[in-house]
Scaffold this motif. Sequence first.
Motif, mmCIF file in Angstrom:
data_model
loop_
_atom_site.group_PDB
_atom_site.id
_atom_site.type_symbol
_atom_site.label_atom_id
_atom_site.label_comp_id
_atom_site.label_asym_id
_atom_site.label_seq_id
_atom_site.Cartn_x
_atom_site.Cartn_y
_atom_site.Cartn_z
ATOM 1 N N ALA A 273 -3.793 -14.630 -5.021
ATOM 2 C CA ALA A 273 -4.165 -13.218 -4.877
ATOM 3 C C ALA A 273 -3.053 -12.434 -4.191
ATOM 4 O O ALA A 273 -2.761 -11.286 -4.570
ATOM 5 N N GLU A 274 -2.424 -13.023 -3.180
ATOM 6 C CA GLU A 274 -1.305 -12.354 -2.510
ATOM 7 C C GLU A 274 -0.144 -12.120 -3.472
ATOM 8 O O GLU A 274 0.453 -11.037 -3.513
ATOM 9 N N ASP A 275 0.195 -13.153 -4.240
ATOM 10 C CA ASP A 275 1.318 -13.027 -5.177
ATOM 11 C C ASP A 275 1.029 -11.989 -6.255
ATOM 12 O O ASP A 275 1.901 -11.171 -6.604
ATOM 13 N N LEU A 276 -0.180 -12.016 -6.819
ATOM 14 C CA LEU A 276 -0.519 -11.065 -7.877
ATOM 15 C C LEU A 276 -0.468 -9.632 -7.367
ATOM 16 O O LEU A 276 0.070 -8.743 -8.036
ATOM 17 N N ILE B 271 2.114 -4.299 -7.091
ATOM 18 C CA ILE B 271 2.722 -3.212 -6.328
ATOM 19 C C ILE B 271 4.149 -2.957 -6.807
ATOM 20 O O ILE B 271 4.564 -1.814 -7.035
ATOM 21 N N LEU B 272 4.923 -4.029 -6.974
ATOM 22 C CA LEU B 272 6.317 -3.885 -7.404
ATOM 23 C C LEU B 272 6.421 -3.261 -8.789
ATOM 24 O O LEU B 272 7.382 -2.546 -9.094
ATOM 25 N N SER B 273 5.449 -3.547 -9.654
ATOM 26 C CA SER B 273 5.511 -3.055 -11.034
ATOM 27 C C SER B 273 4.944 -1.652 -11.183
ATOM 28 O O SER B 273 4.994 -1.079 -12.278
ATOM 29 N N PHE C 180 -10.919 -11.989 -3.532
ATOM 30 C CA PHE C 180 -9.727 -11.711 -2.723
ATOM 31 C C PHE C 180 -8.946 -10.532 -3.279
ATOM 32 O O PHE C 180 -8.473 -9.664 -2.527
ATOM 33 N N VAL C 181 -8.787 -10.475 -4.613
ATOM 34 C CA VAL C 181 -8.052 -9.365 -5.227
ATOM 35 C C VAL C 181 -8.798 -8.051 -5.027
ATOM 36 O O VAL C 181 -8.190 -6.994 -4.808
ATOM 37 N N ARG C 182 -10.122 -8.107 -5.075
ATOM 38 C CA ARG C 182 -10.932 -6.895 -4.992
ATOM 39 C C ARG C 182 -11.248 -6.470 -3.563
ATOM 40 O O ARG C 182 -11.987 -5.513 -3.345
ATOM 41 N N GLY C 183 -10.706 -7.184 -2.578
ATOM 42 C CA GLY C 183 -10.805 -6.724 -1.209
ATOM 43 C C GLY C 183 -11.930 -7.290 -0.385
ATOM 44 O O GLY C 183 -12.182 -6.813 0.733
ATOM 45 N N VAL C 184 -12.611 -8.327 -0.876
ATOM 46 C CA VAL C 184 -13.638 -8.982 -0.058
ATOM 47 C C VAL C 184 -12.939 -9.705 1.094
ATOM 48 O O VAL C 184 -11.911 -10.364 0.885
ATOM 49 N N PRO C 185 -13.437 -9.611 2.322
ATOM 50 C CA PRO C 185 -12.762 -10.267 3.448
ATOM 51 C C PRO C 185 -12.560 -11.759 3.224
ATOM 52 O O PRO C 185 -13.439 -12.458 2.715
ATOM 53 N N ALA C 186 -11.382 -12.230 3.594
ATOM 54 C CA ALA C 186 -11.054 -13.648 3.488
ATOM 55 C C ALA C 186 -11.282 -14.382 4.804
ATOM 56 O O ALA C 186 -11.244 -15.614 4.843
ATOM 57 N N ASP D 297 -8.321 -8.660 7.753
ATOM 58 C CA ASP D 297 -9.293 -9.640 7.272
ATOM 59 C C ASP D 297 -9.295 -9.720 5.745
ATOM 60 O O ASP D 297 -10.022 -10.529 5.167
ATOM 61 N N ARG D 298 -8.477 -8.886 5.085
ATOM 62 C CA ARG D 298 -8.369 -8.905 3.626
ATOM 63 C C ARG D 298 -6.972 -9.356 3.212
ATOM 64 O O ARG D 298 -6.003 -9.189 3.955
ATOM 65 N N VAL D 299 -6.858 -9.905 2.014
ATOM 66 C CA VAL D 299 -5.552 -10.244 1.453
ATOM 67 C C VAL D 299 -4.680 -8.996 1.436
ATOM 68 O O VAL D 299 -5.136 -7.912 1.052
ATOM 69 N N GLN D 300 -3.439 -9.150 1.834
ATOM 70 C CA GLN D 300 -2.474 -8.051 1.814
ATOM 71 C C GLN D 300 -1.237 -8.447 1.005
ATOM 72 O O GLN D 300 -0.802 -9.584 1.078
ATOM 73 N N PRO D 301 -0.687 -7.520 0.207
ATOM 74 C CA PRO D 301 -1.174 -6.147 0.071
ATOM 75 C C PRO D 301 -2.427 -6.079 -0.801
ATOM 76 O O PRO D 301 -2.693 -6.987 -1.585
ATOM 77 N N GLN D 302 -3.177 -4.991 -0.642
ATOM 78 C CA GLN D 302 -4.233 -4.666 -1.582
ATOM 79 C C GLN D 302 -3.649 -3.702 -2.617
ATOM 80 O O GLN D 302 -2.996 -2.738 -2.253
#
Length: 343
Positions: free
Chosen positions: A92-95, A100-102, A146-152, A166-171
Motif C-alpha cells: 500500500a505504501e509503494d502503490l 503520487i509521483l504519477s 490500507f490504501v483507502r485510509g483505514v487505520p493500520a 495511524d494510516r499508511v502514508q502517503p495517502q
Amino acid sequence: MPSTPRPLRKLGFLTIGLFDEADPRRGHESTLEIIELGERLGFDSAWVRHRHLQYGISSPVAVLAAASQRTRRIDLGTAVIPLGWENPLRLAEDLATVDILSGGRLNAGVSVGPPMHYEQVKGALYPDTADAEDFGHERVRRLLDFVRGVPATDFSGVEGFEVFSDRVQPQSPGLGRRLWYGGGSLRSARWAGEHGMNLLTSSVVKAEGPETEAADFAGIQLSHIRAFRAAHPDGEAARVSQGLVVIPTDSASPAQRAKYEEYAARRLPRTTSPQGPARLLFAPDLVGPSEEIAARLHAHDAFREVDEVAFALPFTFGHEDYVQILTDMAAKLGPALGWQPSA
C-alpha cells in the motif's frame, strides 16, 4: 460492421517486459520505451505483468515509478501483482507513492492464491510462517483498507522529534477507486464487485460448469462480468477491462505475419477444451488485419459488454514487433472499434 452496445472508450496494452539475464537493463529499457510509444500513439493505458524468479518484470511498481517520470498522460497499471508474494501494508505504501509521483495515474491490479511453486519457494519467502499464511481474499481486503485510509495501528502522534500517523502514508486520494482485481472465476468476480474494486478479465477463465458441458470462453467470461456488476455498488457503470491477446498485422512484414500466425497456431490446441485440474479455458489469440479482428471482437459476447481493453502483447516477440503491433492497434484496430486516441 455491427455496432457494440458499449463502444470502446479506453484502449490499453499489456506487456510482460522480458529481459536477457546477461543484460537486464536493456529489457527494462525496452519496456519503458514501449510505454512512451504507447503514450505518443494515444493509448489510454499501459500495463505490466509481474513475474518472480523468471526473466520478466519482478518489480512492476518500481518500473512504473520510472515510467511515471517519462510520461505525462497515459495511465499505468499492474496486471497483476500476485499478493501471495506481498505484505499488504508495505505494498500500500509503494502503490500510494507511485500514484503520487504519477499525478494520480496508477491502476493497481492484484490477484490472490498461493505463490507459484509454493512448496519450492516458501522456505525463502516465508521461512517462519509458511504454513500460517492466508492467501485468500482477506489479503486483498487488507490492502484495500490500507490504501483507502483505514487505520493500520492504534498509535499516532509525536514521539520525541518524530511524528507518526495511524494510516499508511502517503495517502493518495482516488487510488482506492483505481484498484483492480484480476479474476477468472465467478466467486472472484462477485467478491471484487462486493468490495467496490474494478475487474480485470484476461484470456483465461475457469470452466466451472459440469465436465460434460461444452465450454464456451466468451459465455463464461460474460457470466463473470455480469456477476461482478450485479454485486458492485456502481452496477452497470462498474469498470471492467478485457485483456485478450490481439495481434493486428496491417503493416507487418511477411516474416512478421508468418511468425505471428505460427505463434497463435502453437497455442491454439489449449483453447479447444479446459486444461488441468483447475479446468482453465484459454481464448484463441486474434491475429490478422484490423478489420477482421474488429469483426471477431464485435461478435464476442464478453467484449460487447465492456468499453475498456488492455490487449496483451505476446510474451516472446521482439521490440520491433511490439512497435508494429502497437502502431497498428492505435492507427487501425482502435478506430475500427470506435475508439479515438487521447491527445
